[in-house]
Design a protein around this motif. Sequence first.
Motif, PDB file in Angstrom:
ATOM      1  N   LEU A  92      97.472 108.586   1.479  1.00  0.00           N
ATOM      2  CA  LEU A  92      97.516 109.614   0.439  1.00  0.00           C
ATOM      3  C   LEU A  92      98.948 109.900  -0.006  1.00  0.00           C
ATOM      4  CD1 LEU A  92      94.834 112.162   1.723  1.00  0.00           C
ATOM      5  CD2 LEU A  92      94.606 110.550  -0.172  1.00  0.00           C
ATOM      6  N   SER A  93      99.907 109.768   0.942  1.00  0.00           N
ATOM      7  CA  SER A  93     101.307 110.024   0.581  1.00  0.00           C
ATOM      8  C   SER A  93     101.848 108.968  -0.370  1.00  0.00           C
ATOM      9  CB  SER A  93     102.172 110.078   1.846  1.00  0.00           C
ATOM     10  OG  SER A  93     102.353 108.789   2.399  1.00  0.00           O
ATOM     11  N   ASP A  94     101.232 107.790  -0.387  1.00  0.00           N
ATOM     12  CA  ASP A  94     101.613 106.760  -1.353  1.00  0.00           C
ATOM     13  C   ASP A  94     100.991 107.016  -2.724  1.00  0.00           C
ATOM     14  OD1 ASP A  94     103.162 105.303   0.445  1.00  0.00           O
ATOM     15  OD2 ASP A  94     101.456 104.129   1.152  1.00  0.00           O
ATOM     16  N   LEU A  95     100.029 107.926  -2.791  1.00  0.00           N
ATOM     17  CA  LEU A  95      99.274 108.139  -4.027  1.00  0.00           C
ATOM     18  C   LEU A  95      99.503 109.511  -4.641  1.00  0.00           C
ATOM     19  CD1 LEU A  95      95.838 106.655  -2.857  1.00  0.00           C
ATOM     20  CD2 LEU A  95      97.722 105.453  -3.950  1.00  0.00           C
ATOM     21  N   PHE A  96      99.775 110.538  -3.815  1.00  0.00           N
ATOM     22  CA  PHE A  96      99.881 111.904  -4.309  1.00  0.00           C
ATOM     23  C   PHE A  96     101.220 112.523  -3.898  1.00  0.00           C
ATOM     24  CE2 PHE A  96      95.268 111.233  -3.680  1.00  0.00           C
ATOM     25  CZ  PHE A  96      94.834 111.445  -4.987  1.00  0.00           C
ATOM     26  N   SER A  97     101.435 113.755  -4.293  1.00  0.00           N
ATOM     27  CA  SER A  97     102.659 114.489  -3.966  1.00  0.00           C
ATOM     28  C   SER A  97     102.781 114.702  -2.462  1.00  0.00           C
ATOM     29  CB  SER A  97     102.655 115.852  -4.671  1.00  0.00           C
ATOM     30  OG  SER A  97     103.646 116.692  -4.143  1.00  0.00           O
ATOM     31  N   LYS A 218      96.607 106.250 -11.603  1.00  0.00           N
ATOM     32  CA  LYS A 218      95.198 106.251 -11.239  1.00  0.00           C
ATOM     33  C   LYS A 218      95.065 105.780  -9.796  1.00  0.00           C
ATOM     34  CE  LYS A 218      93.619 105.288 -15.955  1.00  0.00           C
ATOM     35  NZ  LYS A 218      92.859 104.338 -16.822  1.00  0.00           N
ATOM     36  N   VAL A 219      94.276 106.496  -9.021  1.00  0.00           N
ATOM     37  CA  VAL A 219      94.175 106.182  -7.598  1.00  0.00           C
ATOM     38  C   VAL A 219      92.719 105.980  -7.197  1.00  0.00           C
ATOM     39  CG1 VAL A 219      96.253 107.460  -7.023  1.00  0.00           C
ATOM     40  CG2 VAL A 219      94.060 108.631  -6.982  1.00  0.00           C
ATOM     41  N   ARG A 220      92.556 105.219  -6.133  1.00  0.00           N
ATOM     42  CA  ARG A 220      91.246 105.011  -5.527  1.00  0.00           C
ATOM     43  C   ARG A 220      91.385 105.229  -4.032  1.00  0.00           C
ATOM     44  NH1 ARG A 220      89.342  99.290  -8.382  1.00  0.00           N
ATOM     45  NH2 ARG A 220      89.465  99.990 -10.551  1.00  0.00           N
ATOM     46  N   ILE A 221      90.732 106.242  -3.526  1.00  0.00           N
ATOM     47  CA  ILE A 221      90.812 106.546  -2.101  1.00  0.00           C
ATOM     48  C   ILE A 221      89.743 105.748  -1.356  1.00  0.00           C
ATOM     49  CG2 ILE A 221      90.685 108.369  -0.371  1.00  0.00           C
ATOM     50  CD1 ILE A 221      91.551 110.324  -2.519  1.00  0.00           C
ATOM     51  N   ASP A 222      90.146 105.111  -0.293  1.00  0.00           N
ATOM     52  CA  ASP A 222      89.257 104.245   0.475  1.00  0.00           C
ATOM     53  C   ASP A 222      88.436 105.089   1.460  1.00  0.00           C
ATOM     54  OD1 ASP A 222      88.044 102.139   1.749  1.00  0.00           O
ATOM     55  OD2 ASP A 222      89.797 101.609   2.954  1.00  0.00           O
ATOM     56  N   TRP A 223      87.410 105.762   0.934  1.00  0.00           N
ATOM     57  CA  TRP A 223      86.586 106.623   1.785  1.00  0.00           C
ATOM     58  C   TRP A 223      85.767 105.807   2.781  1.00  0.00           C
ATOM     59  CZ3 TRP A 223      88.348 111.218   1.774  1.00  0.00           C
ATOM     60  CH2 TRP A 223      88.824 111.813   0.613  1.00  0.00           C
ATOM     61  N   THR A 224      85.360 104.604   2.401  1.00  0.00           N
ATOM     62  CA  THR A 224      84.602 103.744   3.323  1.00  0.00           C
ATOM     63  C   THR A 224      85.441 103.397   4.540  1.00  0.00           C
ATOM     64  OG1 THR A 224      83.344 102.804   1.483  1.00  0.00           O
ATOM     65  CG2 THR A 224      83.358 101.575   3.566  1.00  0.00           C
ATOM     66  N   GLY A 225      86.692 102.997   4.291  1.00  0.00           N
ATOM     67  CA  GLY A 225      87.582 102.683   5.401  1.00  0.00           C
ATOM     68  C   GLY A 225      87.845 103.888   6.276  1.00  0.00           C
ATOM     69  N   ALA A 226      88.032 105.064   5.654  1.00  0.00           N
ATOM     70  CA  ALA A 226      88.274 106.293   6.419  1.00  0.00           C
ATOM     71  C   ALA A 226      87.099 106.609   7.339  1.00  0.00           C
ATOM     72  CB  ALA A 226      88.528 107.454   5.458  1.00  0.00           C
ATOM     73  N   ASP A 414     104.825 100.601   0.308  1.00  0.00           N
ATOM     74  CA  ASP A 414     104.026 100.620   1.536  1.00  0.00           C
ATOM     75  C   ASP A 414     104.624 101.528   2.599  1.00  0.00           C
ATOM     76  OD1 ASP A 414     102.051  98.825   0.678  1.00  0.00           O
ATOM     77  OD2 ASP A 414     103.305  97.099   1.167  1.00  0.00           O
ATOM     78  N   LEU A 415     105.600 102.342   2.225  1.00  0.00           N
ATOM     79  CA  LEU A 415     106.302 103.148   3.212  1.00  0.00           C
ATOM     80  C   LEU A 415     105.363 104.103   3.949  1.00  0.00           C
ATOM     81  CD1 LEU A 415     109.185 103.329   4.194  1.00  0.00           C
ATOM     82  CD2 LEU A 415     109.620 105.101   2.491  1.00  0.00           C
ATOM     83  N   GLY A 416     104.486 104.773   3.198  1.00  0.00           N
ATOM     84  CA  GLY A 416     103.566 105.716   3.824  1.00  0.00           C
ATOM     85  C   GLY A 416     102.579 105.035   4.750  1.00  0.00           C
ATOM     86  N   SER A 417     101.981 103.941   4.279  1.00  0.00           N
ATOM     87  CA  SER A 417     100.998 103.225   5.088  1.00  0.00           C
ATOM     88  C   SER A 417     101.627 102.658   6.353  1.00  0.00           C
ATOM     89  CB  SER A 417     100.365 102.100   4.267  1.00  0.00           C
ATOM     90  OG  SER A 417      99.665 102.616   3.160  1.00  0.00           O
ATOM     91  N   ALA A 418     102.826 102.068   6.223  1.00  0.00           N
ATOM     92  CA  ALA A 418     103.468 101.443   7.379  1.00  0.00           C
ATOM     93  C   ALA A 418     103.905 102.484   8.407  1.00  0.00           C
ATOM     94  CB  ALA A 418     104.664 100.613   6.918  1.00  0.00           C
ATOM     95  N   SER A 419     104.474 103.597   7.921  1.00  0.00           N
ATOM     96  CA  SER A 419     104.925 104.651   8.841  1.00  0.00           C
ATOM     97  C   SER A 419     103.753 105.241   9.611  1.00  0.00           C
ATOM     98  CB  SER A 419     105.649 105.756   8.067  1.00  0.00           C
ATOM     99  OG  SER A 419     106.754 105.244   7.362  1.00  0.00           O
TER     100      SER A 419
END
Length: 569
Positions: A92-97, A218-226, A414-419
């Motif tokens: 979410l940090s890669d997509l939103f504030s 425009k974002v798509r949240i991966d709810w299935t993965g979550a 990819d900073l948010g995802s990797a961290s």
Amino acid sequence: MASTTQAGTRDGQSPAPGHGGEASAPMSHRQIMEALSGLLLGLFVAILSSTIVSNALPRILADIGGGQSAYTWVVTASLLAVTATTPIWGKLSDLFSKKLLIQLSLVIYVVGSIVAGFSTSPGMLIACRLVQGVGAGGLSALSQVIMAAMISPRERGRYSGYLGATFAVATVGGPLIGGVIVDSTLGWRWCFYVGVPFAVAALIVLQKTLHLPLTRRKVRIDWTGAFLITAAVSLLMVWVSLGGESYPWLSWQTCVMVPLALVLGLLFVVAESRAAEPIVPLRLFRNKTISLASVASLFVGVAMFAGTVFLSQYFQLARGKTPTMSGIMTIPLIGGLFVASTVSGQIITRTGRWKAFLVSGGVLLTAGAATLGMIRDDTPYAEVAVYMALLGLGVGMMMQNLVLAVQNQVSVADLGSASSLVTFFRSLGGAVGVTALGAVLGNRVTHFVSTGLAEHHISGAGTGGGIPDVSQLPQPVRGVVENAYGHGIGDVFLYAAPFALISFLLVVFVKEVALRTRSGLQQAEAGTGRAAEVAAAEVAAAETGAPEIAATQAGTPEARALRDRSPDR
């Protein structure tokens, strides 16, 4: 993605400098410290909530009821929520504030804390800890992400030391504050209320000091993965915590839960490979450093959380100390963590070299866990203090530097995802480790109590299966219970030592790459079309030399070729 990232404006400020042209100048130390003040205060709140509860739990469960299984689940419920939500917060940090997200995580934490203070049963307390864990997961993940956005990897070691210092102060302050509260007329419920003012203060400070560029796309949240990752981790923890107690390890429950958890895990991998915005981008694992650091964090989490959770039980239940004194006696552990994180951070900033600290940390972590495996209820405190200090030094050298090694390998996109990936594996190791080791402790204590009572020709169940208040037990029952917990907790660390050894072996094979000198914001502002490409080529440049640096600076097709043939990709 549906569209490309569009640079916005800083929260409450003018448009970000350097947009569309050169990257802006690095933030000054004063600017960074002002921005970090609310961030560190929020992180302090998250850690404080965990350490206060772990030290007060024997008294809490003696009041509302519950045995070793309830003790373990009150701790692991929060860890489970942190584990399951960390990659979600990171994505979410890669997509939103980022600012809005960390404020939201603080609000969730405050709500969970207030309701937890009204708990009347272990089940209600566990549910509230889940809510707290969701908020704490956001604080843990987003603090790393925001630091990476503001500070270059080369300078980040210095500020990671501040992060480690905050962790150490909150970890040692939590048991002390919790002990004082439990031993006072306030009662244990104030252990949950005391963090609320800090959280509110963090919200106010963050609003005034944290200013990051907004991105709109425009974002798509991966709810299935979550859903899949939460279900897989939860099922695994339920099996580990109840196995050997509610049912045999070799039973139909095991035959159902373990394969189902594996299937859910495989479905998660499939879902991530097809998701437009995956929570955990699988391409990150093509990088050897990221893969090794993530798995090493898993095993560091086992040893780290074992130290913070079970040592409080050791001092209260094996040595008969009050919660306040228990907190004081764990200072060597926190002192080691404080010294290691701050000193290593300062040296890394000056030299740019970080692998030696990971390797040394692995050695000290293994030594600390192995020596703590020898403790008993009558072990001289001076020896226990040395063993705790070794464990603290190991955790301090490895915890933040594993995150730093991974952040240095990825582009700003990819900073948010990797961290959050590293934090996720550390939390997963802690959650599963505490659950499994808690089950081991429950079984060992039951065995030693039964054997001890039989040796003293005392009939009855002894403690009745709950967490005992040893000060209220008659002799020789008290001696039997203290011996059982001393021996059982020693065995817990003996089981944790091999995991620490594995983390050491993994970091040995991590390849040291020179730390980059640009922050995440500077990378993004250098040009949205080239930011990820430049960052990837910088990794190759650091490994192979000056020609690659020239190619990176030129932004030529050679940069893409260098990225593709990088040894870690």
